[in-house]
Design a protein around this motif. Structure first.
Motif, PDB file in Angstrom:
ATOM      1  N   LEU A  70      87.439   4.482  29.124  1.00 38.23           N
ATOM      2  CA  LEU A  70      87.422   4.416  30.582  1.00 38.23           C
ATOM      3  C   LEU A  70      88.574   5.188  31.205  1.00 38.23           C
ATOM      4  O   LEU A  70      88.488   5.647  32.348  1.00 38.23           O
ATOM      5  CB  LEU A  70      87.486   2.958  31.047  1.00 38.23           C
ATOM      6  N   ASP A  71      89.668   5.322  30.472  1.00 36.54           N
ATOM      7  CA  ASP A  71      90.852   5.999  31.004  1.00 36.54           C
ATOM      8  C   ASP A  71      90.704   7.506  30.970  1.00 36.54           C
ATOM      9  O   ASP A  71      90.999   8.196  31.946  1.00 36.54           O
ATOM     10  CB  ASP A  71      92.081   5.555  30.210  1.00 36.54           C
ATOM     11  N   THR A  72      90.223   8.042  29.852  1.00 35.41           N
ATOM     12  CA  THR A  72      90.150   9.501  29.692  1.00 35.41           C
ATOM     13  C   THR A  72      88.767  10.071  29.959  1.00 35.41           C
ATOM     14  O   THR A  72      88.627  11.283  30.155  1.00 35.41           O
ATOM     15  CB  THR A  72      90.565   9.895  28.262  1.00 35.41           C
ATOM     16  N   GLY A  73      87.733   9.240  29.921  1.00 33.81           N
ATOM     17  CA  GLY A  73      86.366   9.723  30.054  1.00 33.81           C
ATOM     18  C   GLY A  73      85.796  10.281  28.769  1.00 33.81           C
ATOM     19  O   GLY A  73      84.644  10.737  28.750  1.00 33.81           O
ATOM     20  N   GLN A  74      86.576  10.246  27.671  1.00 30.52           N
ATOM     21  CA  GLN A  74      86.087  10.759  26.389  1.00 30.52           C
ATOM     22  C   GLN A  74      84.986   9.857  25.854  1.00 30.52           C
ATOM     23  O   GLN A  74      85.095   8.631  25.873  1.00 30.52           O
ATOM     24  CB  GLN A  74      87.225  10.824  25.373  1.00 30.52           C
ATOM     25  N   GLN A  75      83.913  10.465  25.348  1.00 33.74           N
ATOM     26  CA  GLN A  75      82.766   9.733  24.814  1.00 33.74           C
ATOM     27  C   GLN A  75      82.504  10.182  23.385  1.00 33.74           C
ATOM     28  O   GLN A  75      82.651  11.358  23.051  1.00 33.74           O
ATOM     29  CB  GLN A  75      81.534   9.981  25.682  1.00 33.74           C
ATOM     30  N   LEU A  76      82.109   9.234  22.540  1.00 32.57           N
ATOM     31  CA  LEU A  76      81.925   9.505  21.122  1.00 32.57           C
ATOM     32  C   LEU A  76      80.780   8.674  20.585  1.00 32.57           C
ATOM     33  O   LEU A  76      80.662   7.487  20.920  1.00 32.57           O
ATOM     34  CB  LEU A  76      83.215   9.157  20.363  1.00 32.57           C
ATOM     35  N   ASN A  77      79.922   9.288  19.780  1.00 33.43           N
ATOM     36  CA  ASN A  77      78.896   8.552  19.049  1.00 33.43           C
ATOM     37  C   ASN A  77      79.496   8.044  17.748  1.00 33.43           C
ATOM     38  O   ASN A  77      79.944   8.834  16.923  1.00 33.43           O
ATOM     39  CB  ASN A  77      77.688   9.445  18.757  1.00 33.43           C
ATOM     40  N   VAL A  78      79.497   6.719  17.551  1.00 34.14           N
ATOM     41  CA  VAL A  78      80.195   6.153  16.396  1.00 34.14           C
ATOM     42  C   VAL A  78      79.249   5.676  15.304  1.00 34.14           C
ATOM     43  O   VAL A  78      79.710   5.308  14.218  1.00 34.14           O
ATOM     44  CB  VAL A  78      81.127   4.987  16.820  1.00 34.14           C
ATOM     45  N   GLY A  79      77.956   5.661  15.543  1.00 30.79           N
ATOM     46  CA  GLY A  79      77.032   5.228  14.506  1.00 30.79           C
ATOM     47  C   GLY A  79      75.602   5.268  14.990  1.00 30.79           C
ATOM     48  O   GLY A  79      75.321   5.564  16.152  1.00 30.79           O
ATOM     49  N   PHE A  80      74.686   4.940  14.091  1.00 31.46           N
ATOM     50  CA  PHE A  80      73.265   4.943  14.387  1.00 31.46           C
ATOM     51  C   PHE A  80      72.734   3.522  14.329  1.00 31.46           C
ATOM     52  O   PHE A  80      73.008   2.782  13.382  1.00 31.46           O
ATOM     53  CB  PHE A  80      72.507   5.834  13.393  1.00 31.46           C
ATOM     54  N   GLY A  81      71.965   3.146  15.350  1.00 36.66           N
ATOM     55  CA  GLY A  81      71.368   1.823  15.402  1.00 36.66           C
ATOM     56  C   GLY A  81      69.917   1.863  14.974  1.00 36.66           C
ATOM     57  O   GLY A  81      69.458   2.808  14.339  1.00 36.66           O
ATOM     58  N   GLY A  82      69.183   0.827  15.365  1.00 36.36           N
ATOM     59  CA  GLY A  82      67.774   0.739  15.008  1.00 36.36           C
ATOM     60  C   GLY A  82      66.890   0.786  16.237  1.00 36.36           C
ATOM     61  O   GLY A  82      67.301   1.202  17.317  1.00 36.36           O
TER      62      GLY A  82
END
Length: 378
Positions: free
Chosen positions: A285-297
Motif C-alpha cells: 500500500l505504501d509503494t504501490g508495488q504488486q507481485l504475484n506470489v503463487g498460484f491458486g485453484g
C-alpha cells in the motif's frame, strides 16, 4: 516488518515449485467421501518444518497467539492451545453459531437469528444473524448488534471487528451486503462502506479494512452479479483507513478479485484468471508495488498474510469419484516475504489453513474425521 525487497521468484519458478503434472479426477459424480487420512500429516513427516498435531474436535476457524478457536462436534465453541494441544469449551448455549474469531482479549462469533419473509417479487425467506463477543478474562458473552440483518465474514484485529451486513438490502433476494465495523474499546458501530451491489470478505489489521466489491460490475442487476469463484464475475478490491476515512480502489482487473487479507501495509488477494485457476497477488500500500506470489485453484483459496508469511490453499472437492487423500497439485502452501520461497504445508486434497505471526494451523479431512496440526514457520 519485512518488505518485498527479497528475491521474489518468477511466475514460472513459482509454478514449478507448486505443481507437477498429475492425472485429474476421473469423474465428478458425487459418492460417499473417502474419509481416510495418510498416516502422518505432511509437515510432521518433513524436516522443513516443525509441528504438533492438535487433538481438537470439529473445525478450527481462527488463531491468535497460542490459541485456536473453532466449533466442536457438539456445536459449541472451543479454544485449543496450539503449543500443548489442550482444549477447553467456552460456550454452552445450544445456539447455532459459526465464523468464530479470536484476539488477545476477545472471542467473537455469529449466531443465527429469526427467519424473515421477503416481500419482494418471488417471495422466499432469509435468516437474520447477530454478532456476539466474549471477554476472555471474564468469560461473559454479549450481543453487540441490534439491527435486523444477516451477517457473515466476521474478522477481528485488536479491539475492532468487521463483517458483511445486509441491513440495507434485507428484502433483496440477491447477495447484497455492506461492510460494518465495531470498536469494542468504546462500543461504537462504524459503517465502512454502504454502496450498490455486494461488498464481501472484509479483513482488518490495525486501521486498514479491505474487502471484495462488485459495485462497478457491468453485471450488476443481473443474475450474474454475485462475487462467486468465477473469472467472469467482476469484483474489485477496496480498502478503508479507519484513522483518515480514506477509501481506495486497490485492484480493478475486469474479472474476479476476492478474499483479501491485510497485515501492516501489505494486502494479498486471489485473482481469478480467464483461462481458469487463479493467482495470489500481493500489493504494498505504501509503494504501490504488486507481485504475484503463487498460484491458486478454481475455488476460494482464502490467502492470509501475517508478519513474514503468506498462506493459501488449493482445493478440489473431497467427495467426488476418484478422490485421493493427497494430490500433487492440491494442499496448503506457504510463501516467505523475505526470500520469495514457496513451500507446501500439506498435499491433502481439500486442506484448510489459518495463519497468525509465524504459526499456521492446517486442517485435513473430508466432511468428518478432521485432523488439525500447527506448523511453526520460523
Amino acid at each position: 516488518m519485512q518488505r518485498m525487497n527479497g528475491a521474489p521468484r518468477t511466475n514460472a519458478a513459482i509454478l514449478a515449485t507448486l505443481f507437477t503434472v498429475a492425472a485429474g479426477i476421473s469423474a465428478c459424480d458425487r459418492i460417499a467421501p473417502d474419509t481416510s487420512l495418510p498416516p502422518l500429516p505432511t509437515p510432521l513427516s518433513s524436516s522443513e518444518f516443525s509441528g504438533v498435531e492438535l487433538g481438537s474436535q470439529g473445525v478450527l476457524t481462527h488463531i491468535y497467539g497460542d490459541n485456536a478457536i473453532g466449533k466442536g462436534d457438539d456445536g459449541e465453541l472451543w479454544l485449543t492451545n496450539i503449543l500443548t494441544g489442550e482444549a477447553r469449551q467456552i460456550t454452552d448455549d445450544g445456539h447455532y453459531k459459526w465464523n468464530a474469531v479470536l484476539s488477545g482479549t476477545h472471542a467473537a462469533w455469529i449466531v443465527e437469528g429469526e427467519e424473515i419473509r421477503l416481500t419482494g417479487e418471488g417471495g422466499g425467506s432469509k435468516n437474520t444473524a447477530d454478532v456476539f463477543v466474549m471477554d476472555l478474562p471474564t468469560g461473559e458473552p454479549r450481543r453487540i448488534t441490534d439491527v435486523r440483518a444477516n451477517r457473515n465474514h466476521l474478522h477481528i484485529s485488536g479491539y475492532r471487528l468487521v463483517w458483511s451486513d445486509n441491513r440495507n438490502e434485507l428484502q433483496e433476494p440477491r447477495e447484497r451486503y455492506d461492510i460494518y465495523a465495531y470498536d469494542l474499546s468504546n462500543d461504537r458501530e462504524i459503517p465502512i462502506v454502504v454502496a450498490p451491489g455486494n461488498q464481501q470478505h472484509p479483513a482488518i489489521h490495525g486501521d486498514i479494512v479491505v474487502w471484495s466489491d462488485n459495485r462497478n460490475s457491468p453485471q450488476l442487476g443481473t443474475r450474474a452479479e454475485g462475487c462467486h469463484n468465477r473469472p467472469d464475475r467482476q469484483c474489485d478490491i477496496y480498502s478503508h483507513n479507519l484513522a483518515t476515512g480514506e477509501e481506495r480502489l486497490l485492484a480493478q482487473t475486469g474479472n474476479n478479485n476476492g478474499s483479501p487479507s491485510v497485515h501492516g501495509d501489505l494486502v494479498v488477494w486471489q485473482q481469478y484468471l480467464e483461462g481458469g485457476g487463479s493467482i495470489i497477488v500481493m500489493l504494498d500500500l505504501d509503494t504501490g508495488q504488486q507481485l504475484n506470489v503463487g498460484f491458486g485453484g478454481h475455488s476460494y483459496t482464502r490467502p492470509l498474510i501475517s508478519a513474514n508469511h503468506v498462506v493459501w490453499s488449493v482445493k478440489e472437492a473431497c467427495d467426488v469419484r476418484g478422490f485421493l487423500g493427497n494430490r500433487s497439485d492440491t494442499g496448503a502452501f506457504h510463501y516467505r516475504l523475505d526470500t520469495g520461497d514457496v513451500r507446501r504445508l500439506s498435499s491433502y486434497v481439500e486442506a484448510e489453513v489459518l495463519l497468525h505471526d509465524n504459526v499456521a494451523v492446517v486442517t485435513e479431512g473430508c466432511q468428518t474425521g478432521y485432523r488439525h496440526y500447527a506448523v511453526f514457520l520460523d
